[in-house]
Write a protein that holds these residues in place. Structure first.
Motif, PDB file in Angstrom:
ATOM      1  N   GLY A  34      -4.124   8.624  -2.897  1.00  0.00           N
ATOM      2  CA  GLY A  34      -3.076   8.284  -3.402  1.00  0.00           C
ATOM      3  C   GLY A  34      -4.106   8.453  -4.514  1.00  0.00           C
ATOM      4  O   GLY A  34      -3.391   8.936  -5.542  1.00  0.00           O
ATOM      5  N   MET A  35      -5.201   8.927  -5.105  1.00  0.00           N
ATOM      6  CA  MET A  35      -5.659   8.722  -6.663  1.00  0.00           C
ATOM      7  C   MET A  35      -5.157  10.767  -6.878  1.00  0.00           C
ATOM      8  O   MET A  35      -4.971  10.871  -8.332  1.00  0.00           O
ATOM      9  CB  MET A  35      -7.058   8.814  -6.107  1.00  0.00           C
ATOM     10  CG  MET A  35      -7.515   6.769  -5.945  1.00  0.00           C
ATOM     11  SD  MET A  35      -6.839   5.960  -7.362  1.00  0.00           S
ATOM     12  CE  MET A  35      -7.690   6.895  -8.673  1.00  0.00           C
ATOM     13  N   ALA A  36      -5.396  10.768  -6.557  1.00  0.00           N
ATOM     14  CA  ALA A  36      -4.796  12.518  -6.411  1.00  0.00           C
ATOM     15  C   ALA A  36      -3.396  12.800  -6.309  1.00  0.00           C
ATOM     16  O   ALA A  36      -2.766  13.259  -7.858  1.00  0.00           O
ATOM     17  CB  ALA A  36      -5.500  13.500  -5.332  1.00  0.00           C
ATOM     18  N   THR A  37      -2.864  11.660  -5.904  1.00  0.00           N
ATOM     19  CA  THR A  37      -1.272  12.232  -6.102  1.00  0.00           C
ATOM     20  C   THR A  37      -1.165  11.524  -7.448  1.00  0.00           C
ATOM     21  O   THR A  37       0.121  11.312  -8.174  1.00  0.00           O
ATOM     22  CB  THR A  37      -0.884  11.203  -5.110  1.00  0.00           C
ATOM     23  OG1 THR A  37      -0.737  11.949  -3.749  1.00  0.00           O
ATOM     24  CG2 THR A  37       1.130  10.946  -5.145  1.00  0.00           C
ATOM     25  N   ILE A  38      -1.522  10.281  -7.934  1.00  0.00           N
ATOM     26  CA  ILE A  38      -1.796   9.489  -9.211  1.00  0.00           C
ATOM     27  C   ILE A  38      -2.339  10.417 -10.032  1.00  0.00           C
ATOM     28  O   ILE A  38      -1.353  10.500 -11.064  1.00  0.00           O
ATOM     29  CB  ILE A  38      -2.356   8.324  -8.855  1.00  0.00           C
ATOM     30  CG1 ILE A  38      -1.804   7.218  -8.426  1.00  0.00           C
ATOM     31  CG2 ILE A  38      -2.771   7.338 -10.746  1.00  0.00           C
ATOM     32  CD1 ILE A  38      -2.489   5.754  -7.808  1.00  0.00           C
ATOM     33  N   ARG A  39      -3.348  11.611 -10.158  1.00  0.00           N
ATOM     34  CA  ARG A  39      -3.874  11.647 -10.954  1.00  0.00           C
ATOM     35  C   ARG A  39      -2.686  12.984 -11.381  1.00  0.00           C
ATOM     36  O   ARG A  39      -2.618  13.581 -12.762  1.00  0.00           O
ATOM     37  CB  ARG A  39      -4.681  12.332 -10.793  1.00  0.00           C
ATOM     38  CG  ARG A  39      -6.390  12.176 -10.897  1.00  0.00           C
ATOM     39  CD  ARG A  39      -7.187  12.118 -11.263  1.00  0.00           C
ATOM     40  NE  ARG A  39      -7.685  13.275 -10.159  1.00  0.00           N
ATOM     41  CZ  ARG A  39      -8.396  13.091  -8.918  1.00  0.00           C
ATOM     42  NH1 ARG A  39      -8.533  11.891  -8.817  1.00  0.00           N
ATOM     43  NH2 ARG A  39      -8.477  13.486  -7.769  1.00  0.00           N
ATOM     44  N   LEU A  40      -2.045  13.454  -9.659  1.00  0.00           N
ATOM     45  CA  LEU A  40      -0.821  14.578 -10.887  1.00  0.00           C
ATOM     46  C   LEU A  40       0.073  14.432 -10.993  1.00  0.00           C
ATOM     47  O   LEU A  40       1.359  14.785 -11.616  1.00  0.00           O
ATOM     48  CB  LEU A  40      -0.228  14.937  -8.684  1.00  0.00           C
ATOM     49  CG  LEU A  40       0.406  16.209  -8.738  1.00  0.00           C
ATOM     50  CD1 LEU A  40      -0.083  17.093  -9.546  1.00  0.00           C
ATOM     51  CD2 LEU A  40       0.860  17.015  -7.436  1.00  0.00           C
ATOM     52  N   ALA A  41       0.943  13.226 -10.614  1.00  0.00           N
ATOM     53  CA  ALA A  41       1.609  12.485 -11.283  1.00  0.00           C
ATOM     54  C   ALA A  41       1.769  12.293 -13.466  1.00  0.00           C
ATOM     55  O   ALA A  41       2.493  12.764 -14.024  1.00  0.00           O
ATOM     56  CB  ALA A  41       2.130  10.899 -10.469  1.00  0.00           C
ATOM     57  N   GLU A  42       0.563  11.886 -13.185  1.00  0.00           N
ATOM     58  CA  GLU A  42      -0.108  11.513 -14.908  1.00  0.00           C
ATOM     59  C   GLU A  42       0.318  12.653 -15.178  1.00  0.00           C
ATOM     60  O   GLU A  42       0.384  13.313 -16.644  1.00  0.00           O
ATOM     61  CB  GLU A  42      -0.957  10.850 -14.270  1.00  0.00           C
ATOM     62  CG  GLU A  42      -1.220   9.406 -14.687  1.00  0.00           C
ATOM     63  CD  GLU A  42      -2.693   9.000 -14.368  1.00  0.00           C
ATOM     64  OE1 GLU A  42      -3.818  10.050 -14.851  1.00  0.00           O
ATOM     65  OE2 GLU A  42      -2.868   7.679 -14.372  1.00  0.00           O
ATOM     66  N   TYR A  43      -0.580  13.723 -14.342  1.00  0.00           N
ATOM     67  CA  TYR A  43      -0.273  15.180 -15.674  1.00  0.00           C
ATOM     68  C   TYR A  43       1.154  15.520 -15.306  1.00  0.00           C
ATOM     69  O   TYR A  43       0.663  16.327 -16.592  1.00  0.00           O
ATOM     70  CB  TYR A  43      -1.501  16.261 -14.673  1.00  0.00           C
ATOM     71  CG  TYR A  43      -0.785  17.939 -14.927  1.00  0.00           C
ATOM     72  CD1 TYR A  43      -1.863  17.899 -16.181  1.00  0.00           C
ATOM     73  CD2 TYR A  43      -0.149  18.540 -14.244  1.00  0.00           C
ATOM     74  CE1 TYR A  43      -1.523  19.664 -16.493  1.00  0.00           C
ATOM     75  CE2 TYR A  43       0.219  19.978 -14.203  1.00  0.00           C
ATOM     76  CZ  TYR A  43      -0.312  19.918 -16.060  1.00  0.00           C
ATOM     77  OH  TYR A  43      -1.035  20.946 -16.398  1.00  0.00           O
TER      78      TYR A  43
END
Length: 139
Positions: free
Chosen positions: A48-57
């Protein structure tokens, strides 16, 4: 790391197993099972944290790209030039062929940046044209 996000554990390369590193000699299977179960519970959180970081990027990348985009909108009756596309270009002119043709009048808005055009003799063009292929006649 991608490996731990996919499989839930970190990899041990075979060279470390053969050299008897501290990581291999201190291995306890019962403790390992307990740690694996704990990591498995946290795996969804890591993903989930990796998905959030990807969306922010991706949002930051889109903002950076869109900062340089210049919006163009035309109203009915505006005079525009149309970009010459490959199949309508005069091949005998070579590289000195014009890249824009016209002028044309905007007769209607087709929506989403597309416009219906007609030439100066009021003969309509067969299909709507995208704003990327048009520019103001008076520029």
């Amino acid at each position: 790391m991608p490996f731990s996000l996919t499989y839930g554990v970190e990899a041990v390369i075979p060279a470390k197993v053969k050299l008897c590193s501290a990581r291999v000699t201190g291995f306890d299977s019962d403790e390992n099972e307990e740690l694996m179960a704990r990591e498995l519970n946290l795996l969804e959180e890591h993903r989930g944290m990796a998905t959030i970081r990807l969306a922010e990027y991706q949002q930051k990348l889109a903002q950076r790209y869109n900062r340089a985009v210049k919006r163009r909108e035309f109203a009915m009756g505006d005079m525009v030039l149309r970009k010459v596309v490959g199949n309508t270009q005069d091949m005998s002119a070579g590289k000195l062929a014009p890249t824009w043709e016209g002028p044309y009048h905007v007769t209607a808005i087709a929506g989403a940046g597309a416009y219906y055009l007609e030439d100066l003799e009021e003969k309509p063009l067969p299909r709507p044209w995208n704003v990327r292929n048009l520019k103001n006649f008076y520029q």
